[in-house]
Design an enzyme around this catalytic site. Structure first.
Site, PDB file in Angstrom:
ATOM      1  N   ASP A  75      -1.636   2.772   6.078  1.00  0.00           N
ATOM      2  CA  ASP A  75      -1.611   2.172   4.818  1.00  0.00           C
ATOM      3  C   ASP A  75      -0.159   2.001   5.440  1.00  0.00           C
ATOM      4  O   ASP A  75       0.752   3.392   5.716  1.00  0.00           O
ATOM      5  CB  ASP A  75      -2.336   2.391   3.729  1.00  0.00           C
ATOM      6  CG  ASP A  75      -1.450   3.345   3.045  1.00  0.00           C
ATOM      7  OD1 ASP A  75      -1.416   4.854   3.754  1.00  0.00           O
ATOM      8  OD2 ASP A  75      -1.792   3.774   1.929  1.00  0.00           O
ATOM      9  N   GLU A 139      -2.521   6.405   1.586  1.00  0.00           N
ATOM     10  CA  GLU A 139      -1.453   6.967   1.084  1.00  0.00           C
ATOM     11  C   GLU A 139      -0.113   7.006   0.421  1.00  0.00           C
ATOM     12  O   GLU A 139       0.295   8.023  -0.170  1.00  0.00           O
ATOM     13  CB  GLU A 139      -1.220   8.327   2.217  1.00  0.00           C
ATOM     14  CG  GLU A 139      -0.748   9.624   2.772  1.00  0.00           C
ATOM     15  CD  GLU A 139       1.215   9.604   2.243  1.00  0.00           C
ATOM     16  OE1 GLU A 139       1.739  10.743   1.840  1.00  0.00           O
ATOM     17  OE2 GLU A 139       1.520   8.450   2.338  1.00  0.00           O
TER      18      GLU A 139
END
Length: 386
Positions: A75, A139
């Site tokens: 991500d 994250e």
């Protein structure tokens, strides 16, 4: 799979494939599919571990110990104004030897470099143990349904990881000048002092929460938490907001609120700091007679991976490729290493982080290639020592 049949992965091509998936947290947009295809082709058994709306991947090749893991995230943060970029943020353009794109540095380039390194190691022969990947899509966001949940699930199953490298962009000015062997913990606390609203001319009919909050915050801010810890700077408490929201000049407010953050070294735990804050608030409540409410959120405790064969081996691999021995540092914010520490020794090694989260995030192609070679030596060296 024989060494001769092992496909050798190009780290730049794989980085570009990953960047072209606009996986802004919590979206995946096919990034995990790209990675899973590459790892399946290298003989990894891939498990997609979805928690809530987050895609995670745990992939392992081999069953024997030791198990060397690479951890990272697919991500990325939002791009900001796309028109401000000199190259479209998800087109992965290479210009003048530099790869542009959101995630090039943080941290699709690191993931691709480790995959390429694994392919090179396996093309030379198998390892005496296992290799694994722990990749999350959460994250850059709340980090509630990513690595934290995967680690909990793996530990419940009895999965063993013996050491882990996190591919965060740890380098500061030049590739490999720094690795992170520890991180401070982070605790957020919300404070609400409940008073009684009233007219400023009749304070006896009201109970003003503002001075109670001010005195409490002053005591907290004046307290020295510690003098530092091995390899760590002193812990610090920062007041991040004070809010009363009272538009009137003749009204004593009913409530006063504040928020603070503590970045703490291993001299403390989140639980010990919460207990201290609760005790301080309890004293202020007893002295004032006003109810004081605290809410806490600890996003991770501090950790330290001490000097030893694992750390030294990584430093030697960096030095062999770059000519510089990296500083072993504990500076910076938090990362998913804070969750992985529960399973094994962990450290961070990745690209230069100068442009992460910025417009025109970018990484020189040569540095991605060089990082893949560093990672190859890390892997080979780790299994040579066992």
């Amino acid at each position: 799979m024989s060494p001769a049949s092992t496909p050798v992965i190009d780290p730049v091509d794989l980085t570009r494939d990953l960047i072209r998936r606009p996986s802004v947290t919590p979206a995946d947009e096919g990034a995990m599919d790209v990675l899973e295809r590459a790892l399946t082709g290298l003989g990894f058994h891939c498990r997609r571990m979805r928690f809530e709306n987050i895609e995670n991947l745990y992939a392992r090749r081999g069953t024997a110990a030791p198990n060397l893991c690479f951890a990272g995230h697919t991500d990325v943060v939002p791009t900001g104004a796309a028109e401000a970029w000199s190259a479209a943020p998800f087109e992965a353009e290479v210009r003048d030897g530099v790869l542009y794109g959101r995630g090039a540095v943080d941290m699709k380039g690191g993931i691709a470099a480790w995959v390429a390194a694994v392919s090179r190691v396996l093309a030379e022969g198998d390892v005496r143990g296992s290799l694994s990947f722990l990749i999350t899509g959460d994250e850059e966001g709340p980090a509630l349904h990513g690595t934290k949940k995967v680690v909990e699930a793996l530990m419940a199953e009895g999965e063993v990881i013996d050491a882990c490298v996190v591919g965060e962009p740890s380098s500061q000015q030049a590739l490999g000048d720094m690795i992170k062997i520890g991180r401070r913990g982070s605790l957020n606390t919300w404070i609400t002092v409940h008073g009684k609203q009233g007219h400023v001319a009749y304070p006896d009919r009201a109970a003003n929460p503002a001075p109670v909050l001010a005195r409490l915050l002053a005591r907290l801010a004046d307290h020295r938490l510690d003098e530092g810890y091995e390899g760590f700077q002193p812990s610090n408490l920062e007041i991040t907001t004070i809010d009363i929201g009272n538009p009137a000049s003749n009204v004593i407010p009913a409530e006063a609120r504040a928020r603070l953050n503590i970045r703490f070294n291993p001299a403390h735990t989140g639980d010990s700091l919460m207990a201290w804050l609760n005790a301080m608030a309890g004293e202020a409540q007893a002295a004032s007679g006003l109810r004081i409410e605290l809410e806490h959120l600890c996003s991770g405790d501090a950790f330290l991976t001490r000097a030893g064969d694992f750390v030294a081996g990584v430093q030697e691999a960096v030095e062999a490729v770059t000519g510089r021995r990296p500083e072993a540092s504990t500076t910076g914010g938090t990362s998913d290493a804070r969750f992985i520490r529960a399973m094994c020794p962990v450290l961070e090694l990745g690209l230069v982080g100068q442009t992460m989260h910025q417009i025109d995030e970018r990484a020189p192609v040569a540095e991605i290639e060089q990082l893949a070679e560093v990672y190859r030596r890390v892997i080979a060296g780790y299994f040579d020592r066992v």
